[in-house]
Motif scaffolding. Structure first.
Motif, PDB file in Angstrom:
ATOM      1  N   SER A   1      39.328 -48.038 -27.949  1.00  0.00           N
ATOM      2  CA  SER A   1      38.057 -47.443 -28.352  1.00  0.00           C
ATOM      3  C   SER A   1      36.960 -47.830 -27.370  1.00  0.00           C
ATOM      4  CB  SER A   1      37.685 -47.924 -29.754  1.00  0.00           C
ATOM      5  OG  SER A   1      37.440 -49.325 -29.739  1.00  0.00           O
TER       6      SER A   1
ATOM      7  N   ARG B   1      39.253 -38.307 -23.167  1.00  0.00           N
ATOM      8  CA  ARG B   1      39.679 -38.758 -24.490  1.00  0.00           C
ATOM      9  C   ARG B   1      41.121 -38.334 -24.753  1.00  0.00           C
ATOM     10  NH1 ARG B   1      36.997 -35.864 -29.464  1.00  0.00           N
ATOM     11  NH2 ARG B   1      39.087 -35.131 -29.966  1.00  0.00           N
TER      12      ARG B   1
ATOM     13  N   GLY C   1      41.502 -39.853 -31.397  1.00  0.00           N
ATOM     14  CA  GLY C   1      40.320 -40.193 -32.160  1.00  0.00           C
ATOM     15  C   GLY C   1      39.469 -38.971 -32.447  1.00  0.00           C
ATOM     16  N   THR C   2      38.185 -39.194 -32.648  1.00  0.00           N
ATOM     17  CA  THR C   2      37.234 -38.120 -32.952  1.00  0.00           C
ATOM     18  C   THR C   2      36.093 -38.157 -31.956  1.00  0.00           C
ATOM     19  OG1 THR C   2      35.906 -39.520 -34.427  1.00  0.00           O
ATOM     20  CG2 THR C   2      37.795 -38.360 -35.412  1.00  0.00           C
ATOM     21  N   ASP C   3      35.197 -37.170 -32.045  1.00  0.00           N
ATOM     22  CA  ASP C   3      34.038 -37.159 -31.158  1.00  0.00           C
ATOM     23  C   ASP C   3      33.155 -38.385 -31.399  1.00  0.00           C
ATOM     24  OD1 ASP C   3      34.790 -34.797 -29.986  1.00  0.00           O
ATOM     25  OD2 ASP C   3      33.647 -33.536 -31.373  1.00  0.00           O
ATOM     26  N   VAL C   4      33.075 -38.825 -32.662  1.00  0.00           N
ATOM     27  CA  VAL C   4      32.256 -39.985 -32.997  1.00  0.00           C
ATOM     28  C   VAL C   4      32.950 -41.285 -32.596  1.00  0.00           C
ATOM     29  CG1 VAL C   4      31.162 -41.256 -34.899  1.00  0.00           C
ATOM     30  CG2 VAL C   4      31.171 -38.751 -34.897  1.00  0.00           C
ATOM     31  N   SER C   5      34.270 -41.339 -32.760  1.00  0.00           N
ATOM     32  CA  SER C   5      35.038 -42.542 -32.436  1.00  0.00           C
ATOM     33  C   SER C   5      36.223 -42.173 -31.546  1.00  0.00           C
ATOM     34  CB  SER C   5      35.520 -43.212 -33.722  1.00  0.00           C
ATOM     35  OG  SER C   5      36.214 -44.400 -33.440  1.00  0.00           O
ATOM     36  N   PRO C   6      35.967 -41.880 -30.267  1.00  0.00           N
ATOM     37  CA  PRO C   6      37.045 -41.429 -29.373  1.00  0.00           C
ATOM     38  C   PRO C   6      37.945 -42.580 -28.943  1.00  0.00           C
ATOM     39  CG  PRO C   6      35.007 -41.630 -28.149  1.00  0.00           C
ATOM     40  CD  PRO C   6      34.658 -41.902 -29.590  1.00  0.00           C
ATOM     41  N   GLN C   7      39.156 -42.235 -28.511  1.00  0.00           N
ATOM     42  CA  GLN C   7      40.099 -43.212 -27.984  1.00  0.00           C
ATOM     43  C   GLN C   7      40.568 -42.768 -26.608  1.00  0.00           C
ATOM     44  OE1 GLN C   7      43.107 -43.476 -31.100  1.00  0.00           O
ATOM     45  NE2 GLN C   7      42.153 -45.349 -31.866  1.00  0.00           N
TER      46      GLN C   7
END
Length: 663
Positions: A10, A38, A41-47
């Motif tokens: 993250s 990326r 994950g998500t746009d708010v919490s990318p991995q």
């Protein structure tokens, strides 16, 4: 395929690897087209891919000194299992210390074995114990909701009490026993505190991963010493691997409120010499288990929830422990000392009857210590003032066998006749409260102090009430950022240091560390750090600003240099351009903090660079600075007066409710 290619990380983990804040990583991602894409994950919490992140950071020269260990940790998380990651850390520790020895633990997956090998190689190059402790702490932090550990300061306190209170020692040196050892905090503390010859550490832990980590930890702690360590992975109550009285001291932080502890199958066990523990009292089973393993004169110190001291179901066993003289002291700790942090836990100090002593108690009383008021108020993140707490508890317990010696306030000796009533309630606060009532002289002095405070407040009110409304013409202001560019001040912002220590570390090589959590208490720094260029340090005369809405304030620092934690900033003025007290007064204005806040919530940050300062000549700044000083003195005195008044009101209510005279 690289072992890190499929490992996701993250933004927060990338920040730890690079040794920067999360905002800096977000900024890199926006500014650099070459930043890795990326992978989940998500746009708010990318991995992102760990291998791609490593390549990018190396290419940009943005790796921190701890980067190698930080790169290793996501691979442990990627194993997906708490137990396998813990066992892999233990296997890595074994390979660091004994590369050629065969593993005796559970079989690991191929991925885990490869990771253990990489960790062992890193440890041999960067420090074996440092690497192991880093991985262990990260593992404990990751699984904090599933694990209950004994904080090191509490473990040290328990070890010191046990060593101070025991009578005699085994022929082969000291034997320490912990039947619910977790990752070995208590045994490690005992090993650190004992400096005599011959040390044996015996422990039990039913969780195989915790048992393996405890064995690894103790291997590092006792390296180079004459120490025998044996950790058994068993349920100590159901399958005792160390029968018989063998220990000189026993330390334990047992599991709380467990109904399935073996009540049915252990009903006739010989350990229950004080009575069969009720199903609802597993803690009293652990207490008797500890006593069954002590040599004559040996001492046990156990952490227990406060309800064990007063629950009706356990009164018969408590009474027996008191009548036989085995329960010697109960210490009530302030909340925040250990999990659960909201509860005032207790330490029970028990002693097996020494050789040659009568079967009854050596004394006709028990020592009850209320330490809940000995340390300043606590927060979960910070815990108590361990130096003050440790000194108080040790000074009280040191009088355990000296009935003629005076005890510190908050500690009392209570006769067994008073304790052995229908309830057998041994809660310390029940007996120490009456001993803290102030004398008439102390009361008179407190009321006089309150009257003097009101007089002083009246003088300040008379001066400050003359502050009039602002003029019709708006005054010119400048931001802190503008003043920094103009050379009127320099700004440095605190970071989360990697080498924090407890406030009890008094070495001159450390600086006090102030955090926002400290400000929410009484403003006393609770941590210490080793001085380095990476830390923001406030020196005498610097203006310190707390850049978070819930604790927003600004003041001129007085005293020795002090390191600053996250969301704290130090502003050093150029004295020919700015008056520090004038600057602090301007910055402290609530309206100023609101307009510089990033959000509306109390946890939002204040952008210190956006705070406004009046632009005035130096001579006029001095006039404002004097009024700002009086305003700060008024605020401090008002708070102290309110606290003094509340205390006197509470005491008066207690006296009236007890039938005291009205005049």
């Amino acid at each position: 395929m690289s072992p890190t290619s499929a490992v996701p990380v993250s933004l927060a983990e990338i920040a730890r690897i690079a040794g920067v804040g999360r905002a800096a990583v977000s900024n890199w991602r926006r500014r650099h087209d070459s930043f890795p894409s990326r992978i989940g994950g998500t746009d708010v919490s990318p991995q992102f891919s760990l291998s791609e992140v490593e390549q990018w950071l190396r290419g940009k020269g943005k790796l921190s000194d701890a980067g190698a260990r930080e790169f290793l940790w996501p691979r442990f998380e990627a194993l997906g299992s708490r137990d396998e990651s813990g066992l892999t850390i233990a296997e890595a520790a074994r390979r660091m210390r004994s590369p050629r020895a065969r593993s005796a633990g559970p079989e690991l997956s191929a991925e885990a074995r490869a990771l253990a090998g990489d960790a062992a190689r890193l440890g041999r190059s960067e420090g074996q114990r440092t690497t192991f402790e880093f991985l262990l702490q990260r593992w404990l932090d990751t699984h904090v909701r599933q694990l209950s550990t004994t904080p090191p300061p509490l473990a040290t306190l328990m070890a010191r009490i046990a060593l101070d209170s025991r009578i005699g020692e085994g022929a082969g040196g000291l034997t320490v026993f912990d039947p619910a050892c977790g990752t070995g905090h208590l045994a490690a503390a005992a090993a650190a505190e004992y400096d005599g010859p011959g040390l044996t550490l015996l422990g039990c832990e039913r969780d195989p991963a915790l048992a393996a980590l405890a064995s690894a930890r103790l291997g590092f702690v006792t390296e180079g010493r004459d120490v025998v360590t044996e950790i058994a992975s068993v349920d100590a109550l159901r399958a005792d691997p160390f029968p018989g009285p063998r220990a000189d001291i026993a330390l334990c932080n047992p599991p709380f409120n467990e109904r399935d502890w073996g009540y049915e199958e252990l009903a006739t066990d010989q350990r229950w010499t004080h009575g069969l523990p009720p199903r609802t009292e597993p803690e009293l089973a652990w207490v008797q288990h500890l006593l069954a393993h002590l040599r004559p004169g040996g001492t046990a110190v156990v952490v227990l929830p406060p309800a064990v001291a007063s629950r009706k179901a356990g009164r018969r066993i408590r009474g027996s422990l008191l009548r036989t003289g085995m329960l010697r002291a109960v210490v009530a700790l302030p909340p925040g000392c250990a999990q659960p942090h909201s509860v005032s836990l207790q330490l029970w100090v028990l002693r097996a009857t020494p050789d040659g002593a009568a079967s009854g108690p050596a004394t006709q009383d028990a020592l009850l210590v209320d330490a809940t008021r000995s340390a300043r108020p606590v927060m979960r993140e910070q815990g108590p003032d361990w130096a003050t707490l440790t000194d108080f508890v040790r000074s009280a317990v040191s009088q355990l066998d000296s009935p003629e010696e005076a005890l510190p306030e908050g500690a009392v000796r209570v006769s067994l006749l008073d304790l052995l009533d229908d309830e057998v309630d041994i809660t310390p606060g029940r007996y120490t409260a009456s001993g803290t009532e102030p004398s008439r002289v102390e009361l008179t002095a407190s009321w006089n102090e309150l009257a003097d405070s009101f007089d002083e407040l009246g003088g300040l009110v008379n001066h400050l009430s003359k502050i009039g409304p602002t003029g019709a013409e708006p005054r010119t202001t400048a931001t802190v950022g503008d003043l920094a560019k103009a050379g009127a001040l320099t700004l440095s912002t605190g970071q989360q240091p990697a080498d924090t220590a407890t406030a009890s570390a008094t070495s001159g090589a450390h600086l006090p560390l102030l955090t926002v959590a400290d400000l929410l208490l009484d403003g006393t720094p609770t941590g210490r750090v080793t001085p380095s260029g990476a830390h923001a340090v406030a020196e005498e005369g610097d203006v310190v600003v707390a850049g978070v809405v819930r604790a927003f304030r600004a003041w001129v620092h007085q005293g020795e240099p002090m390191a600053l934690g996250p969301q704290l900033s130090a502003l050093r003025v150029a004295p020919e351009k700015l008056n520090a007290h004038f600057l602090a007064g301007c910055l402290r204005a609530p309206m100023n903090g609101r307009q510089a806040g990033t959000h509306a919530s109390s946890s939002s940050r204040v952008d210190v660079r956006r705070l406004l300062v009046l632009q005035l000549p130096l001579e006029e700044q001095a006039v404002y600075a004097e009024t700002f000083r009086r305003l700060a003195a008024f605020e401090s005195l008002l708070s102290r007066t309110a606290g003094l008044g509340r205390g006197l009101a509470d005491d008066a209510r207690d006296r009236l409710a007890a039938g005291g005279p009205t005049r």
